[in-house]
Design a protein around this motif. Structure first.
Motif, PDB file in Angstrom:
ATOM      1  N   ALA A  41      40.302  32.794  43.263  1.00 13.47           N
ATOM      2  CA  ALA A  41      40.917  33.899  44.192  1.00 13.47           C
ATOM      3  C   ALA A  41      41.662  34.937  42.612  1.00 13.47           C
ATOM      4  O   ALA A  41      42.551  35.816  42.671  1.00 13.47           O
ATOM      5  CB  ALA A  41      41.835  33.358  45.255  1.00 13.47           C
ATOM      6  N   GLU A  42      42.743  33.703  42.028  1.00 12.74           N
ATOM      7  CA  GLU A  42      43.599  34.651  40.608  1.00 12.74           C
ATOM      8  C   GLU A  42      42.521  35.231  39.734  1.00 12.74           C
ATOM      9  O   GLU A  42      43.236  36.541  39.827  1.00 12.74           O
ATOM     10  CB  GLU A  42      44.079  32.912  40.317  1.00 12.74           C
ATOM     11  CG  GLU A  42      45.188  33.310  39.416  1.00 12.74           C
ATOM     12  CD  GLU A  42      46.025  32.099  38.603  1.00 12.74           C
ATOM     13  OE1 GLU A  42      45.954  32.269  37.224  1.00 12.74           O
ATOM     14  OE2 GLU A  42      46.307  31.281  38.921  1.00 12.74           O
ATOM     15  N   ALA A  43      41.360  34.613  39.846  1.00 12.27           N
ATOM     16  CA  ALA A  43      40.669  35.478  38.707  1.00 12.27           C
ATOM     17  C   ALA A  43      40.485  36.805  39.188  1.00 12.27           C
ATOM     18  O   ALA A  43      40.484  37.096  37.914  1.00 12.27           O
ATOM     19  CB  ALA A  43      39.343  34.524  38.377  1.00 12.27           C
ATOM     20  N   ALA A  44      39.642  36.542  40.477  1.00 16.55           N
ATOM     21  CA  ALA A  44      39.442  38.030  40.904  1.00 16.55           C
ATOM     22  C   ALA A  44      40.747  38.682  41.178  1.00 16.55           C
ATOM     23  O   ALA A  44      40.521  39.422  40.526  1.00 16.55           O
ATOM     24  CB  ALA A  44      38.711  38.249  42.526  1.00 16.55           C
ATOM     25  N   ALA A  45      41.830  37.893  42.004  1.00 16.88           N
ATOM     26  CA  ALA A  45      43.446  39.149  41.141  1.00 16.88           C
ATOM     27  C   ALA A  45      43.145  39.515  39.839  1.00 16.88           C
ATOM     28  O   ALA A  45      43.616  40.800  39.847  1.00 16.88           O
ATOM     29  CB  ALA A  45      43.785  38.121  41.673  1.00 16.88           C
TER      30      ALA A  45
END
Length: 184
Positions: A41-45
């Motif tokens: 999720a952090e990478a996607a953000a």
């Protein structure tokens, strides 16, 4: 052709037999799965949309499953990288080739097949198994990425090799073992 490195993240971690837990229904496993979900999720953000998995048992497949869970709500892709296109008699026991899951226990074969079927594309980097095909797969994933999400606790092997390649190539490294070591 567009450079996809800025939006590509790869995974590296231990096969199930090298993980510090065998039972996925334990606090350390649940913590790792939550950390994987959060890291994806952090990478996607941060703008990452492509995630590369080597599709081995353990961390690779858990990471692929985390991407598939996130993909239900986010526009992410999971192109998978396999070390070779087919097995032959030279593949050592416990190694993965392709048909990569042939030597996996039944539950891991099922997970592998689910992820493979859900992958956006599947690439084999060699027509058959050969010494060094796993290193070539790892090098390909590092060269195609700008971030590595890993589970690395310092042991030698393919994960160590991949982490060192990522360090030398300047990838951002997110090591999920750092938070896990205190839980074990």
């Amino acid at each position: 052709m567009a450079d996809l490195r800025p939006v590509t993240c790869c995974f590296s971690g231990y096969r199930i037999e090298k993980m510090p837990f065998r039972n996925e229904d334990c606090p350390a496993a649940r913590e790792l799965f939550a950390a994987l979900d959060a890291a994806v999720a952090e990478a996607a953000a941060d703008g990452y949309t492509r995630f590369l998995s080597g599709m081995s048992t353990g961390f690779d497949l858990w990471a692929a499953e985390a991407v598939l869970r996130a993909r239900a709500a986010l526009p992410l892709s999971l192109p998978s990288r396999r070390p070779s296109d087919r097995d032959d008699d030279r593949v050592p026991p416990g190694c993965t080739g392709a048909i990569q899951a042939d030597r996996f226990p039944l539950e891991w074969k099922r997970r592998f097949n689910r992820c493979l079927l859900a992958a956006d594309k599947v690439y084999a980097l060699s027509r058959s198994y050969h010494a060094g095909c796993f290193a070539a797969r790892n090098r390909f994933m590092v060269d195609a990425s700008s971030r590595l999400i890993c589970y690395y606790d310092g042991r030698s092997g393919g994960t160590a090799q991949t982490v060192h390649m990522a360090e030398q190539s300047g990838l951002k490294i997110v090591n999920l073992a750092d938070g896990q070591l205190s839980l074990l």
